[in-house]
Design a protein around this motif. Structure first.
Motif, short mmCIF file in Angstrom:
data_model
loop_
_atom_site.label_atom_id
_atom_site.label_comp_id
_atom_site.label_asym_id
_atom_site.label_seq_id
_atom_site.Cartn_x
_atom_site.Cartn_y
_atom_site.Cartn_z
N ARG A 132 -30.77 20.96 -32.22
CA ARG A 132 -31.51 22.12 -31.74
C ARG A 132 -32.20 21.88 -30.41
O ARG A 132 -32.48 22.82 -29.66
CB ARG A 132 -32.55 22.56 -32.77
CG ARG A 132 -33.60 21.50 -33.08
CD ARG A 132 -34.46 21.88 -34.28
NE ARG A 132 -35.41 20.82 -34.65
CZ ARG A 132 -35.09 19.77 -35.40
NH1 ARG A 132 -33.86 19.63 -35.87
NH2 ARG A 132 -35.99 18.85 -35.70
N ASP A 133 -32.49 20.60 -30.08
CA ASP A 133 -33.25 20.31 -28.87
C ASP A 133 -32.38 20.19 -27.62
O ASP A 133 -32.90 19.99 -26.52
CB ASP A 133 -34.04 19.00 -29.05
CG ASP A 133 -35.14 19.14 -30.09
OD1 ASP A 133 -35.65 20.27 -30.27
OD2 ASP A 133 -35.49 18.14 -30.72
N LEU A 134 -31.06 20.29 -27.77
CA LEU A 134 -30.21 20.26 -26.58
C LEU A 134 -30.45 21.54 -25.78
O LEU A 134 -30.40 22.63 -26.31
CB LEU A 134 -28.73 20.18 -26.96
CG LEU A 134 -28.27 18.96 -27.75
CD1 LEU A 134 -26.75 18.97 -27.84
CD2 LEU A 134 -28.74 17.66 -27.14
N LEU A 135 -30.69 21.37 -24.51
CA LEU A 135 -31.02 22.50 -23.65
C LEU A 135 -29.90 22.79 -22.67
O LEU A 135 -29.18 21.90 -22.23
CB LEU A 135 -32.31 22.23 -22.88
CG LEU A 135 -33.56 21.96 -23.73
CD1 LEU A 135 -34.74 21.62 -22.83
CD2 LEU A 135 -33.89 23.16 -24.60
N ALA A 136 -29.75 24.06 -22.31
CA ALA A 136 -28.80 24.45 -21.28
C ALA A 136 -29.46 24.23 -19.91
O ALA A 136 -29.96 25.15 -19.29
CB ALA A 136 -28.38 25.90 -21.45
N VAL A 137 -29.46 22.97 -19.47
CA VAL A 137 -30.08 22.63 -18.19
C VAL A 137 -29.02 22.59 -17.11
O VAL A 137 -27.85 22.91 -17.32
CB VAL A 137 -30.81 21.27 -18.29
CG1 VAL A 137 -31.96 21.37 -19.27
CG2 VAL A 137 -29.86 20.16 -18.71
N ALA A 138 -29.41 22.15 -15.90
CA ALA A 138 -28.51 22.22 -14.74
C ALA A 138 -27.17 21.56 -14.99
O ALA A 138 -26.14 22.02 -14.53
CB ALA A 138 -29.19 21.60 -13.53
N GLY A 139 -27.18 20.46 -15.72
CA GLY A 139 -25.94 19.75 -15.98
C GLY A 139 -24.92 20.58 -16.74
O GLY A 139 -23.72 20.39 -16.59
N ASP A 140 -25.41 21.52 -17.57
CA ASP A 140 -24.48 22.38 -18.30
C ASP A 140 -23.68 23.24 -17.34
O ASP A 140 -22.47 23.39 -17.45
CB ASP A 140 -25.25 23.31 -19.26
CG ASP A 140 -25.65 22.62 -20.53
OD1 ASP A 140 -25.53 21.39 -20.60
OD2 ASP A 140 -26.07 23.33 -21.46
N GLU A 141 -24.38 23.81 -16.36
CA GLU A 141 -23.68 24.65 -15.40
C GLU A 141 -22.71 23.82 -14.56
O GLU A 141 -21.60 24.24 -14.27
CB GLU A 141 -24.67 25.35 -14.48
CG GLU A 141 -25.41 26.52 -15.15
CD GLU A 141 -26.46 26.07 -16.14
OE1 GLU A 141 -27.26 25.18 -15.81
OE2 GLU A 141 -26.50 26.61 -17.26
N ARG A 142 -23.12 22.59 -14.21
CA ARG A 142 -22.22 21.72 -13.44
C ARG A 142 -20.97 21.40 -14.24
O ARG A 142 -19.84 21.48 -13.75
CB ARG A 142 -22.92 20.41 -13.08
CG ARG A 142 -22.02 19.43 -12.32
CD ARG A 142 -22.67 18.06 -12.20
NE ARG A 142 -22.90 17.44 -13.50
CZ ARG A 142 -21.93 16.87 -14.22
NH1 ARG A 142 -20.69 16.86 -13.79
NH2 ARG A 142 -22.21 16.32 -15.38
N ALA A 143 -21.19 21.05 -15.53
CA ALA A 143 -20.05 20.67 -16.38
C ALA A 143 -19.14 21.85 -16.66
O ALA A 143 -17.95 21.71 -16.83
CB ALA A 143 -20.55 20.06 -17.68
#
Length: 382
Positions: free
Chosen positions: A370-381
């Motif tokens: 649950r603590d995984l966040l959609a941070v900048a790396g998500d958009e990069r990946a």
């Protein structure tokens, strides 16, 4: 006893060596936890400007020469089998913490470079595909072969396979073929090729000319790799089959894919059917659905879906009745290469059997990831 994870900082680059060579550097829970601790420590260390992941080779001993370097053969499937059959809750911890580690690599604030040699499969792909720069060497053997053991291509396999061109991701996930370096580069699972022995030269150069804050770590490694690329790469045979892959693996079900392949009188189609014949029919169908759902999912959500999926792999049928436990038994425990799949054929797999794997296991607020966040790396990946 020597550590399973070796670390050093060379010229501002944090170097991690997976050090379980007799097991082809397969990941244990202890290794996952140590990797997580090291990365989090280096994330806050201003003297570390990037991270490089690599594997180790079996050392020479008792008159035997040193073995080849392998990056990582995946998760420790013998541990999975034992834990699943004895009810060891460490199995849940392994998958939760492995997926969280992979997400950390995908979203790491500093550049991560994966230096890939030899066997790079399963959990090894989970580490590698989150890296910002993936360097392959001529010996690399890359695959997501999980359907062979009654599992699915996890460790964000749904994410990185679904984002390949056309329907090649479905082919790689359902069939699990091994790719050479040229194929990995051509399909977009690697960024640059280099000769394996040039890594020593790179690390020596970093000692003499350390990285500085603001240096483009990836560009420096890329330039080095390109300077040490002899161009002596194996034939990228799978690329020539792209039209066939697109035609067959764009079909809506694995049953339709199999029927279409049977109408294709090519050696590639015959070999593909031969490989599929040894895999779990049920998990090939689950894999096709996983990859297609993942195509439109953010990375963090895809990891959460996979965590549900893997819980079902060991929970819908418990212990020895699990499709995954049976697959590991046949491949690595009894080694009879004769898994007793249930259902035994694709024709017996129903939509309801597949849908059961995608039922949520936990409410959102108590999900293990649950603590995984959609941070900048998500958009990069993505």
């Amino acid at each position: 006893m020597e550590s399973l994870i070796l670390t050093e900082v060379i010229g501002g680059l944090g170097v991690v060596t997976l050090n379980r060579p007799k097991a082809l550097n397969a990941l244990s829970l202890e290794m996952v936890r140590e990797l997580d601790r090291v990365l989090r420590r280096w994330a806050a260390d201003g003297a570390v400007h990037g991270v490089l992941l690599r594997g180790s080779a079996r050392p020479a001993e008792a008159g035997k020469p040193a073995g080849p370097v392998h990056f990582c053969a995946g998760g420790d499937i013998r541990f999975m089998h034992q834990a699943a059959t004895t009810g060891d809750l460490a199995l849940d911890d392994f998958f939760t913490e492995e997926y969280a580690l992979d997400h950390l690599i995908h979203t790491f604030a500093k550049p991560v470079i994966a230096w890939l040699e030899g066997v790079t499969m399963g959990g090894g792909m989970g580490l590698a595909q989150g890296a910002r720069l993936r360097v392959v060497t001529p010996s690399v053997r890359m695959a997501m072969p999980e359907t062979r053991i009654g599992l699915f291509p996890d460790v964000a396999g749904g994410h990185f396979l679904s984002r390949l061109s056309g329907h090649v991701g479905e082919y790689l996930g359902v069939v699990g073929p091994q790719l050479n370096a040229a194929e990995a580069l051509g399909l977009g699972l690697a960024d640059v090729g280099a000769q394996a022995d040039s890594l020593t030269v790179l690390l020596q150069d970093l000692q003499e000319r350390p990285l500085r804050q603001g240096d483009d770590v990836c560009q420096r490694v890329r330039s080095h790799a390109e300077q040490h690329d002899t161009g002596d790469w194996p034939e990228a045979a799978v690329l020539a089959e792209a039209p066939r892959i697109q035609r067959h693996f764009s079909l809506p079900t694995v049953q339709a894919i199999e029927a279409s392949l049977k109408q294709d009188d090519s050696e590639w189609a015959r070999q593909t059917l031969h490989h599929m014949a040894g895999h779990s029919p049920l998990m090939m169908c689950v894999t096709l659905e996983q990859i297609r759902r993942a195509r439109t999912m953010p990375l963090a959500d895809e990891f959460r879906m996979e965590r549900d999926l893997v819980r079902h792999c060991f929970g819908l049928r418990k212990g020895a009745a699990s499709e995954t436990v049976e697959g590991v038994r046949a491949l690595a425990i009894d080694k009879d290469q004769r898994p007793r799949w249930h259902p035994a054929t694709l024709g017996e797999v129903t939509p309801d059997m597949v849908a059961a794997f995608f039922q949520p296991v936990w409410p959102d607020h108590v999900h293990p990831l649950r603590d995984l966040l959609a941070v900048a790396g998500d958009e990069r990946a993505a």
